[in-house]
Design a protein around this motif. Structure first.
Motif, PDB file in Angstrom:
ATOM      1  N   ILE A   1      76.152  69.747  10.719  1.00  0.00           N
ATOM      2  CA  ILE A   1      76.777  68.619  10.019  1.00  0.00           C
ATOM      3  C   ILE A   1      77.862  69.076   9.043  1.00  0.00           C
ATOM      4  O   ILE A   1      78.807  68.346   8.800  1.00  0.00           O
ATOM      5  CB  ILE A   1      75.742  67.696   9.327  1.00  0.00           C
ATOM      6  N   GLY A   2      77.756  70.302   8.520  1.00  0.00           N
ATOM      7  CA  GLY A   2      78.798  70.824   7.630  1.00  0.00           C
ATOM      8  C   GLY A   2      80.138  70.936   8.351  1.00  0.00           C
ATOM      9  O   GLY A   2      81.197  70.732   7.753  1.00  0.00           O
ATOM     10  N   ASN A   3      80.085  71.239   9.644  1.00  0.00           N
ATOM     11  CA  ASN A   3      81.318  71.345  10.434  1.00  0.00           C
ATOM     12  C   ASN A   3      82.009  69.991  10.593  1.00  0.00           C
ATOM     13  O   ASN A   3      83.170  69.930  11.010  1.00  0.00           O
ATOM     14  CB  ASN A   3      81.034  71.886  11.850  1.00  0.00           C
ATOM     15  N   CYS A   4      81.289  68.911  10.317  1.00  0.00           N
ATOM     16  CA  CYS A   4      81.880  67.574  10.482  1.00  0.00           C
ATOM     17  C   CYS A   4      82.692  67.148   9.266  1.00  0.00           C
ATOM     18  O   CYS A   4      83.416  66.153   9.325  1.00  0.00           O
ATOM     19  CB  CYS A   4      80.780  66.540  10.747  1.00  0.00           C
ATOM     20  N   ARG A   5      82.559  67.874   8.146  1.00  0.00           N
ATOM     21  CA  ARG A   5      83.270  67.416   6.939  1.00  0.00           C
ATOM     22  C   ARG A   5      84.788  67.544   7.070  1.00  0.00           C
ATOM     23  O   ARG A   5      85.489  66.564   6.776  1.00  0.00           O
ATOM     24  CB  ARG A   5      82.745  68.123   5.688  1.00  0.00           C
ATOM     25  N   PRO A   6      85.334  68.706   7.504  1.00  0.00           N
ATOM     26  CA  PRO A   6      86.808  68.759   7.608  1.00  0.00           C
ATOM     27  C   PRO A   6      87.402  67.664   8.520  1.00  0.00           C
ATOM     28  O   PRO A   6      88.347  66.992   8.106  1.00  0.00           O
ATOM     29  CB  PRO A   6      87.096  70.169   8.151  1.00  0.00           C
TER      30      PRO A   6
ATOM     31  N   GLY B   1      85.358  70.443  -0.038  1.00  0.00           N
ATOM     32  CA  GLY B   1      84.179  71.184  -0.500  1.00  0.00           C
ATOM     33  C   GLY B   1      83.186  71.341   0.641  1.00  0.00           C
ATOM     34  O   GLY B   1      83.303  70.683   1.674  1.00  0.00           O
ATOM     35  N   LEU B   2      82.196  72.202   0.420  1.00  0.00           N
ATOM     36  CA  LEU B   2      81.248  72.491   1.505  1.00  0.00           C
ATOM     37  C   LEU B   2      79.967  71.683   1.358  1.00  0.00           C
ATOM     38  O   LEU B   2      79.662  71.164   0.297  1.00  0.00           O
ATOM     39  CB  LEU B   2      80.906  73.982   1.501  1.00  0.00           C
ATOM     40  N   LEU B   3      79.264  71.612   2.461  1.00  0.00           N
ATOM     41  CA  LEU B   3      77.949  70.985   2.452  1.00  0.00           C
ATOM     42  C   LEU B   3      76.948  72.068   2.079  1.00  0.00           C
ATOM     43  O   LEU B   3      76.982  73.156   2.641  1.00  0.00           O
ATOM     44  CB  LEU B   3      77.675  70.461   3.861  1.00  0.00           C
ATOM     45  N   GLU B   4      76.086  71.770   1.124  1.00  0.00           N
ATOM     46  CA  GLU B   4      75.161  72.795   0.652  1.00  0.00           C
ATOM     47  C   GLU B   4      73.724  72.316   0.708  1.00  0.00           C
ATOM     48  O   GLU B   4      73.460  71.134   0.534  1.00  0.00           O
ATOM     49  CB  GLU B   4      75.499  73.157  -0.805  1.00  0.00           C
ATOM     50  N   PHE B   5      72.816  73.241   0.938  1.00  0.00           N
ATOM     51  CA  PHE B   5      71.385  72.950   0.841  1.00  0.00           C
ATOM     52  C   PHE B   5      70.924  73.527  -0.472  1.00  0.00           C
ATOM     53  O   PHE B   5      70.833  74.739  -0.594  1.00  0.00           O
ATOM     54  CB  PHE B   5      70.625  73.620   1.983  1.00  0.00           C
ATOM     55  N   GLY B   6      70.667  72.696  -1.461  1.00  0.00           N
ATOM     56  CA  GLY B   6      70.403  73.209  -2.799  1.00  0.00           C
ATOM     57  C   GLY B   6      71.680  73.911  -3.223  1.00  0.00           C
ATOM     58  O   GLY B   6      72.734  73.319  -3.177  1.00  0.00           O
TER      59      GLY B   6
ATOM     60  N   VAL C   1      75.844  57.226   9.555  1.00  0.00           N
ATOM     61  CA  VAL C   1      75.216  57.658   8.302  1.00  0.00           C
ATOM     62  C   VAL C   1      75.861  58.968   7.838  1.00  0.00           C
ATOM     63  O   VAL C   1      76.111  59.163   6.650  1.00  0.00           O
ATOM     64  CB  VAL C   1      73.680  57.809   8.456  1.00  0.00           C
ATOM     65  N   LEU C   2      76.202  59.834   8.790  1.00  0.00           N
ATOM     66  CA  LEU C   2      76.882  61.079   8.418  1.00  0.00           C
ATOM     67  C   LEU C   2      78.266  60.756   7.848  1.00  0.00           C
ATOM     68  O   LEU C   2      78.695  61.336   6.849  1.00  0.00           O
ATOM     69  CB  LEU C   2      77.014  62.005   9.633  1.00  0.00           C
ATOM     70  N   ARG C   3      78.934  59.815   8.469  1.00  0.00           N
ATOM     71  CA  ARG C   3      80.259  59.425   7.998  1.00  0.00           C
ATOM     72  C   ARG C   3      80.199  58.895   6.561  1.00  0.00           C
ATOM     73  O   ARG C   3      80.973  59.324   5.703  1.00  0.00           O
ATOM     74  CB  ARG C   3      80.830  58.358   8.935  1.00  0.00           C
ATOM     75  N   ILE C   4      79.248  58.002   6.306  1.00  0.00           N
ATOM     76  CA  ILE C   4      79.173  57.420   4.951  1.00  0.00           C
ATOM     77  C   ILE C   4      78.643  58.458   3.950  1.00  0.00           C
ATOM     78  O   ILE C   4      79.052  58.454   2.787  1.00  0.00           O
ATOM     79  CB  ILE C   4      78.358  56.100   4.930  1.00  0.00           C
ATOM     80  N   LEU C   5      77.788  59.368   4.402  1.00  0.00           N
ATOM     81  CA  LEU C   5      77.307  60.448   3.530  1.00  0.00           C
ATOM     82  C   LEU C   5      78.502  61.252   3.001  1.00  0.00           C
ATOM     83  O   LEU C   5      78.581  61.584   1.817  1.00  0.00           O
ATOM     84  CB  LEU C   5      76.370  61.385   4.311  1.00  0.00           C
ATOM     85  N   MET C   6      79.449  61.542   3.892  1.00  0.00           N
ATOM     86  CA  MET C   6      80.618  62.333   3.497  1.00  0.00           C
ATOM     87  C   MET C   6      81.580  61.487   2.649  1.00  0.00           C
ATOM     88  O   MET C   6      82.211  62.004   1.733  1.00  0.00           O
ATOM     89  CB  MET C   6      81.365  62.819   4.738  1.00  0.00           C
ATOM     90  N   LEU C   7      81.705  60.191   2.980  1.00  0.00           N
ATOM     91  CA  LEU C   7      82.683  59.358   2.273  1.00  0.00           C
ATOM     92  C   LEU C   7      82.199  58.906   0.895  1.00  0.00           C
ATOM     93  O   LEU C   7      83.015  58.552   0.043  1.00  0.00           O
ATOM     94  CB  LEU C   7      83.058  58.137   3.118  1.00  0.00           C
ATOM     95  N   GLN C   8      80.865  58.919   0.664  1.00  0.00           N
ATOM     96  CA  GLN C   8      80.381  58.465  -0.646  1.00  0.00           C
ATOM     97  C   GLN C   8      80.446  59.591  -1.683  1.00  0.00           C
ATOM     98  O   GLN C   8      80.042  59.406  -2.820  1.00  0.00           O
ATOM     99  CB  GLN C   8      78.990  57.831  -0.556  1.00  0.00           C
ATOM    100  N   ALA C   9      80.958  60.753  -1.283  1.00  0.00           N
ATOM    101  CA  ALA C   9      81.201  61.839  -2.245  1.00  0.00           C
ATOM    102  C   ALA C   9      82.704  62.126  -2.228  1.00  0.00           C
ATOM    103  O   ALA C   9      83.361  61.851  -1.222  1.00  0.00           O
ATOM    104  CB  ALA C   9      80.450  63.085  -1.813  1.00  0.00           C
ATOM    105  N   HIS C  10      83.237  62.659  -3.318  1.00  0.00           N
ATOM    106  CA  HIS C  10      84.647  63.032  -3.274  1.00  0.00           C
ATOM    107  C   HIS C  10      84.806  64.248  -2.371  1.00  0.00           C
ATOM    108  O   HIS C  10      83.971  65.157  -2.404  1.00  0.00           O
ATOM    109  CB  HIS C  10      85.176  63.332  -4.679  1.00  0.00           C
TER     110      HIS C  10
END
Ligand SMILES: [Zn+2]
Length: 483
Positions: free
Chosen positions: A42-47, A265-270, A295-304
């Protein structure tokens, strides 16, 4: 063209600046894409999601974005997978390119105009190396397999300008490979001689394959020889990848590679970055099964986009609840909205609608925009006026267009959210309905200020592993892990 200027944070100048394309309305954008050797997490989906947000925002502001997102289809990791599976590197790359495209489609990413592949840009890469060599910026190194080509960092005076590192500090900090074959430890490979059995291409200095950094410079040169308005990618690529792209392209052409450098920014676990070696990956297709691509899309969009994002189950569930809430609002809006232009909108609602767009124009602040969307929904629920819901309906089409959200029929989307949640918790529909009823009862008790009885319901639910989450838009529930 909108009256409010678009501002973007440029990593090179390290500040938020007004964006203007170099020529007319056309905006050229390049985003570093995936190395296609395995399933993406899922981190690869952020860019690509941030790239999509950028392109949609530009289009909404009246610009004409031209996007290139590449595929690295030749690489050590691809060769390793091919050798392990006894197939060709081409077969591995083709298979994972296809999966990637399918996943981008599920995420509602608008198709980029250009999707170049490294293996189709080899002649441009050879030309670039020859050009760099003529300028004294590249040199050959003999190895037991043939000839490698390296970039001579000491000859490029701007090296380190993006990452704000000095070559001497890099050596002192020991952050780079010390390789005896190289003239300088900071020099990086432009081309590698291939080992027996590896894919290779003929060049004037012998057979081999490209270095990763060179691919992007060559693909940009092939598609946008005039240069880039925006170059983007994950912050993990800023050094050395983007620094090296600058060295190669600007060393050769003596003009800026890009006007703006954007990094997500990156997706982090803790505190840990998600990575294969740490074993904390959540594969995109698993996430799609458990939560859904939206849900992944909104997860990324609800953060800067520039902030790190915590990839916790709790955040996944919060994102799911937010999507659910928005679909409930869409359902209500579609049922009750009546367009009655004669009725004035409350200034509060009018202002919130305008602020959604302003937020995106302010360095793509989708997090703020979603906050305004939810505030506008609260105004609609409070006033209960069909004309106000009509205004919110306009926000829905704005969200479809700018955020790629809420495109489904509400009843279908809500049924899917419900079914996935049950599947995750291993629950039946009956169990879930019973929890919903108890939470309604708790709400009723709390409204009557009978907090003790309300708390008792929460405690009973918690003893069964149900987590009750109270938020500004109501109460959602989830299950404790391992229950
Ligand atoms: Zn790149």
């Amino acid at each position: 063209m909108t009256a409010i200027p678009l501002k973007l944070y440029d990593s090179l100048r390290q500040k938020k600046l007004e964006f203007q394309p170099r020529a007319g309305n056309r905006v050229t954008i390049y985003c570093c894409g995936p190395t296609v050797y395995g399933l993406i997490h899922i981190g690869n989906c952020r860019p690509p999601i941030v790239l999509d947000l950028l392109a949609r925002t530009l289009r909404g502001a009246g610009f004409d974005p031209h996007v290139a997102r590449n595929y690295t289809d030749i690489d050590d990791k691809i060769i390793a997978v091919a050798q392990k599976n006894n197939e060709s590197a081409d077969q591995v790359a083709a298979r994972f390119t296809e999966t990637y495209e399918r996943e981008m489609k599920a995420l509602k990413i608008v198709e980029p105009q250009h999707k170049p592949k490294a293996t189709q840009t080899i002649s441009e890469m050879i030309q670039m190396i020859e050009g760099l060599q003529k300028k004294g910026l590249a040199y050959p190194v003999k190895t037991s397999f043939g000839t490698d080509m390296y970039f001579r960092v000491s000859e490029f005076k701007d090296y380190g300008k993006l990452s704000k590192r000095k070559i001497d500090d890099m050596i002192a900090g020991n952050r780079i490979d010390v390789d005896e074959k190289k003239e300088h430890p900071a020099d990086f490979a432009l081309w590698k001689a291939s080992k027996p059995g590896e894919p290779s291409w003929e060049t004037p200095w012998g057979a081999g394959r490209p270095g990763w950094h060179l691919e992007c410079s060559a693909m940009i040169e092939q598609i946008f020889p005039e240069g880039l308005d925006i170059h983007m990618g994950g912050i993990d690529l800023l050094f050395p990848h983007h620094e090296n792209e600058i060295a190669q392209s600007e060393g050769l052409k003596q003009k800026p590679l890009a006007s703006f450098w954007i990094h997500n920014g990156l997706l982090e676990f803790g505190q840990a970055k998600m990575s294969k070696s740490l074993g904390n990956l959540v594969l995109a297709h698993e996430f799609f099964t458990n939560y859904g691509a939206d849900v992944l899309r909104i997860l990324m969009l609800q953060a800067h986009y520039r902030s790190p994002l915590d990839a916790s189950d709790e955040n996944f569930e919060r994102a799911e609840s937010m999507l659910q809430r928005l679909y409930v609002c869409k359902e209500v809006a579609e049922k009750v909205a009546i367009d009655s232009p004669s009725e004035e909108l409350p200034p509060e609602l009018q202002r919130l609608t305008e602020r959604c767009e302003e937020a995106l124009l302010d360095d793509l602040n989708s997090a703020k925009a979603l906050g305004y969307v939810l505030s506008a929904a609260r105004v609609c629920f409070r006033t209960q006026k069909p004309s106000h819901w009509a205004a919110w309906k306009q926000i829905i089409s704005w969200m479809n267009d700018r955020l790629g959200l809420l495109e489904e029929i509400p009843s279908t989307a809500l049924a899917q959210i419900f079914a996935r949640r049950l599947h995750r918790f291993g629950m039946t529909e009956k169990d879930a309905k019973e929890i919903d009823l108890q939470l309604k009862e708790r709400e009723r008790l709390r409204a009557e200020k009978n907090f003790a009885a309300g708390d008792q319901i929460r405690k009973n639910l918690e003893s069964r592993g149900v987590i009750v989450m109270d938020g500004p838009d109501g109460t959602a529930w989830s299950m404790k892990r391992g229950v």
